[in-house]
Enzyme design. Structure first.
Site, PDB file in Angstrom:
ATOM      1  N   PRO A 166       0.782  -1.241   0.000  1.00  0.00           N
ATOM      2  CA  PRO A 166       0.000   0.000   0.000  1.00  0.00           C
ATOM      3  C   PRO A 166       0.810   1.287   0.000  1.00  0.00           C
ATOM      4  O   PRO A 166       0.242   2.368   0.168  1.00  0.00           O
ATOM      5  CB  PRO A 166      -0.772  -0.120   1.324  1.00  0.00           C
ATOM      6  N   CYS A 167       2.136   1.219  -0.194  1.00  0.00           N
ATOM      7  CA  CYS A 167       2.974   2.405  -0.006  1.00  0.00           C
ATOM      8  C   CYS A 167       2.581   3.573  -0.913  1.00  0.00           C
ATOM      9  O   CYS A 167       2.734   4.732  -0.531  1.00  0.00           O
ATOM     10  CB  CYS A 167       4.450   2.064  -0.185  1.00  0.00           C
ATOM     11  N   ALA A 168       2.070   3.306  -2.108  1.00  0.00           N
ATOM     12  CA  ALA A 168       1.734   4.392  -3.035  1.00  0.00           C
ATOM     13  C   ALA A 168       0.237   4.675  -3.113  1.00  0.00           C
ATOM     14  O   ALA A 168      -0.189   5.551  -3.870  1.00  0.00           O
ATOM     15  CB  ALA A 168       2.265   4.051  -4.430  1.00  0.00           C
TER      16      ALA A 168
END
Length: 215
Positions: A166-168
């Site tokens: 989910p980092c972006a």
């Protein structure tokens, strides 16, 4: 100077719950492919008591063909009692997937967890999962060496699942929804349908356009 703060693409736990409830309701209202079950809300249990506020969205037992016709898959689904009616001669050619949308308190966005298994219940290998992904996702996986999809413990089930990192997410969700000039409340309702319209493509999960366009 004193204008409203710019929305950063994240979601609060309460907003996640609001969006989840709206998605479950909307899914029942629109025309969905018969091959897809319904999204349902799974409350988390604390000390054996279901939580009223904490839980996750689940879309389970999604059947996918691996050289099997859709008609054969339909025959394999469920008998009148609701039990799986296996057709042994075709079962090796059908994979079953579960998808969970879980709130991440670290990233403040939803995370898509998923797993695939044979009709016998045996989990698919990573290679089998990769073969079942859309071609564009296979290309990204090859380039990223599996950083795009990771294997980690499901936060509510304590078992290894695959997850889209989910980092972006907050960045592209901000771009996706900032043009709508929506209020914070409207962002909450629109968030999960819009998010699913993107992450669903990565794992070959077809999301009806009506879910997002008219939410």
């Amino acid at each position: 100077m004193g204008g409203s703060p710019v929305w950063d693409g994240t979601l609060s736990p309460d907003s996640f719950n609001t969006s989840a409830a709206a998605l479950v309701k909307r899914w029942k209202e629109i025309e969905v492919d018969d091959s897809l079950p319904e999204w349902t809300w799974k409350p988390c249990s604390k000390l054996g008591v279901p939580s009223e506020v904490e839980g996750y969205l689940a879309l389970e037992r999604v059947y996918r063909s691996c050289g099997t016709s859709q008609e054969q898959i339909e025959e394999m689904k469920f008998d009148g009692a609701g039990d799986v009616a296996w057709v042994e001669s075709s079962s090796d050619n059908v994979h079953v997937y579960d998808f969970h949308a879980v709130y991440s308190f670290s990233y403040k966005v939803p995370v898509l967890y998923f797993r695939g298994y044979h009709t016998s219940g045996q989990l698919l290998t990573l290679d089998e999962v990769k073969e079942g992904l859309p071609s564009h996702s296979q290309k990204v996986l090859s380039e990223s060496k599996w950083t795009f999809i990771t294997q980690e413990e499901h936060p509510h089930l304590s078992k290894p699942w695959l997850a889209l990192h989910p980092c972006a997410t907050s960045g592209w969700m901000k771009l996706l929804l900032e043009e709508t000039e929506a209020t914070d409340k409207e962002h909450s309702v629109q968030y999960l349908p819009a998010w699913l319209s993107v992450v669903g493509q990565a794992v070959g999960l077809k999301i009806p356009l009506e879910l997002h366009s008219n939410s």
